[in-house]
Motif scaffolding. Sequence first.
Motif, short mmCIF file in Angstrom:
data_model
loop_
_atom_site.label_atom_id
_atom_site.label_comp_id
_atom_site.label_asym_id
_atom_site.label_seq_id
_atom_site.Cartn_x
_atom_site.Cartn_y
_atom_site.Cartn_z
N UNK A 70 -69.57 132.34 64.37
CA UNK A 70 -69.99 131.96 65.40
C UNK A 70 -69.41 132.75 66.44
N UNK A 71 -70.15 133.50 67.24
CA UNK A 71 -70.40 135.12 68.06
C UNK A 71 -69.10 134.07 68.91
N UNK A 72 -68.37 134.81 69.56
CA UNK A 72 -67.71 134.90 71.14
C UNK A 72 -68.15 135.29 72.36
N UNK A 73 -67.59 134.54 73.56
CA UNK A 73 -68.40 135.33 75.07
C UNK A 73 -67.32 136.14 75.31
N UNK A 74 -67.44 137.27 75.62
CA UNK A 74 -67.43 138.54 76.08
C UNK A 74 -66.94 138.11 77.79
N UNK A 75 -65.75 138.78 77.94
CA UNK A 75 -65.64 138.26 79.43
C UNK A 75 -65.28 139.97 80.47
N UNK A 76 -65.68 140.19 80.89
CA UNK A 76 -66.38 141.32 82.17
C UNK A 76 -65.73 140.73 84.13
N UNK A 77 -65.35 141.52 84.48
CA UNK A 77 -64.46 141.36 85.72
C UNK A 77 -65.82 141.19 86.85
N UNK A 78 -66.90 142.27 86.44
CA UNK A 78 -67.95 142.70 87.40
C UNK A 78 -69.32 142.34 87.22
N UNK A 79 -70.24 142.51 87.32
CA UNK A 79 -72.09 142.48 86.61
C UNK A 79 -71.77 143.55 86.78
N UNK A 80 -71.44 145.06 87.18
CA UNK A 80 -71.64 146.07 87.15
C UNK A 80 -70.92 146.39 86.04
N UNK A 129 -75.23 139.12 73.18
CA UNK A 129 -74.10 139.25 73.17
C UNK A 129 -73.84 138.01 73.78
N UNK A 130 -73.12 137.32 74.21
CA UNK A 130 -72.88 136.19 75.48
C UNK A 130 -71.57 136.88 75.94
N UNK A 131 -71.90 136.96 77.02
CA UNK A 131 -71.31 138.06 78.72
C UNK A 131 -70.87 136.53 79.65
N UNK A 132 -69.61 136.68 80.20
CA UNK A 132 -69.29 136.38 81.04
C UNK A 132 -68.39 136.91 82.06
N UNK A 133 -67.89 136.31 83.81
CA UNK A 133 -67.40 136.87 84.65
C UNK A 133 -66.69 135.78 85.36
N UNK A 134 -65.44 135.28 84.66
CA UNK A 134 -65.04 133.70 84.86
C UNK A 134 -64.27 134.26 86.24
N UNK A 135 -64.42 133.00 87.02
CA UNK A 135 -63.73 132.60 88.69
C UNK A 135 -62.62 132.58 88.67
N UNK A 136 -61.78 133.61 88.33
CA UNK A 136 -60.40 132.77 88.29
C UNK A 136 -59.33 134.38 88.70
N UNK A 156 -80.13 136.74 89.28
CA UNK A 156 -80.45 136.05 90.36
C UNK A 156 -79.77 134.79 90.03
N UNK A 157 -79.43 134.50 89.02
CA UNK A 157 -78.79 133.76 88.40
C UNK A 157 -76.67 134.57 88.57
N UNK A 158 -76.86 135.55 88.38
CA UNK A 158 -75.40 136.36 88.07
C UNK A 158 -75.36 136.92 90.06
N UNK A 159 -76.37 136.62 90.52
CA UNK A 159 -75.94 136.93 92.35
C UNK A 159 -75.73 135.32 92.78
N UNK A 160 -76.19 134.92 92.34
CA UNK A 160 -75.68 132.95 92.43
C UNK A 160 -74.17 132.34 92.14
N UNK A 161 -74.87 132.35 90.59
CA UNK A 161 -73.31 132.24 89.99
C UNK A 161 -72.64 132.55 89.16
N UNK A 162 -72.05 134.01 89.61
CA UNK A 162 -71.45 134.80 88.45
C UNK A 162 -70.20 135.51 90.03
N UNK A 163 -68.88 135.56 90.15
CA UNK A 163 -68.39 135.10 89.04
C UNK A 163 -68.40 133.39 89.08
N UNK A 164 -68.54 132.70 87.92
CA UNK A 164 -68.67 131.13 87.70
C UNK A 164 -68.55 131.07 86.41
N UNK A 165 -68.82 130.07 85.94
CA UNK A 165 -68.90 129.07 84.76
C UNK A 165 -70.90 129.30 84.01
N UNK A 166 -70.35 130.53 83.51
CA UNK A 166 -72.08 130.33 83.51
C UNK A 166 -71.63 131.98 82.75
#
Length: 339
Positions: free
Chosen positions: A63-73, A119-126, A88-98
Amino acid sequence: KTEHLKITDIHIDEEKIKKAAALLAKGELVAFPTETVYGLGADAANEVAVSGIFAAKGRPQDNPLIVHVASVEHCRELVQEIPDYAEKLMDRFSPGPITYVLPHRGGLADNVTAGLATVGIRIPDHPLALALIRESGCPIAAPSANTSGKPSPTTAFHVAEDLDGKIACIVDGGATGIGVESTVIDCTGKLPVVLRPGGITQEMIEEAIGEKLASTNGIPESDKPKAPGMKYRHYAPVLPLILVQGDASKIKEFVRKVESEGKRVAVLASKSTADHLDLPHVKVLGTEPNEIAANLYAALRHYTEKDADLLICEAFSRSGIGEAIMNRLAKAAEKHMIL
Ligand code: TXA
Ligand code: MG
């Protein structure tokens, strides 16, 4: 021994963030809050550190893990080409729960992706999570910070219940806001596919990219799940859980029947249903769907054998975040009854 660091303000408590980030950078496990649930973090490029996550959680290796980064770059450095709709989705929803599933470039530990090409990548909004990731200088692999199979943690207390003594540090930044995990979307095809419903709803995704997506509701359980983690039992409370669809009077009737068989019952319901139940062990999850999502996992952790023999939860509408709520409840429940 697990170190507990309480952080109320990322500027005032800068030294604590530096300390937790230094632990991550040297391969230790650190639990931290995000806007969805608490995550159990490790340096995603460090295979030994990542294997520690699987061990601490008792998580299946496939079961692969999500990788968290701090920016779209930072995200761009880890993945191959990003399709237009994902931009488009990154523009609109990241940082966020996606979380975006994209082909990776290598450079991450193999066990992070369970050997997959994506890989699953996410920018948390916290703010705390972002500060920690930036300060560590690493991409951070982080599944939810619970024992595998249990409800995800929405407070540092829940993390400690499951992982105290097994990890280097718990960063306590208070209760998380959204309460259910991020939306996982497969971005490897012509259109995005929702693999796991979450804080960003299908309607929001459709609106952002200007396309209607196939409904994920109708996918038969037997189809091989594309998000490998979706095939395991998840979010399970201590007590057997029955999900019940019906109005308050039907639920009440059902509870009375179970009680007449000598079983003690606890009920989780929305405020409006609870008002009509008029039963002793009822926990109100909230009035609005967002409140229900935020309180759900804590409520699933709340009742144990000393309170009741059986847990019953009202089935909610699947619109908006209701889709994520019902997805988690369906996995947590042993049975779904329609009255
Ligand atoms: O909100 C969240 O997403 C939280 C916080 C901590 O960020 N994290 C989280 O991670 O829920 P986890 O590991 O508990 O769930 C990750 C989900 C699993 O269902 C996994 O199978 C799926 O994402 N996933 C990860 N990488 C994938 C990939 N390359 N392809 C398909 N599914 C993937
Ligand atoms: Mg999880």
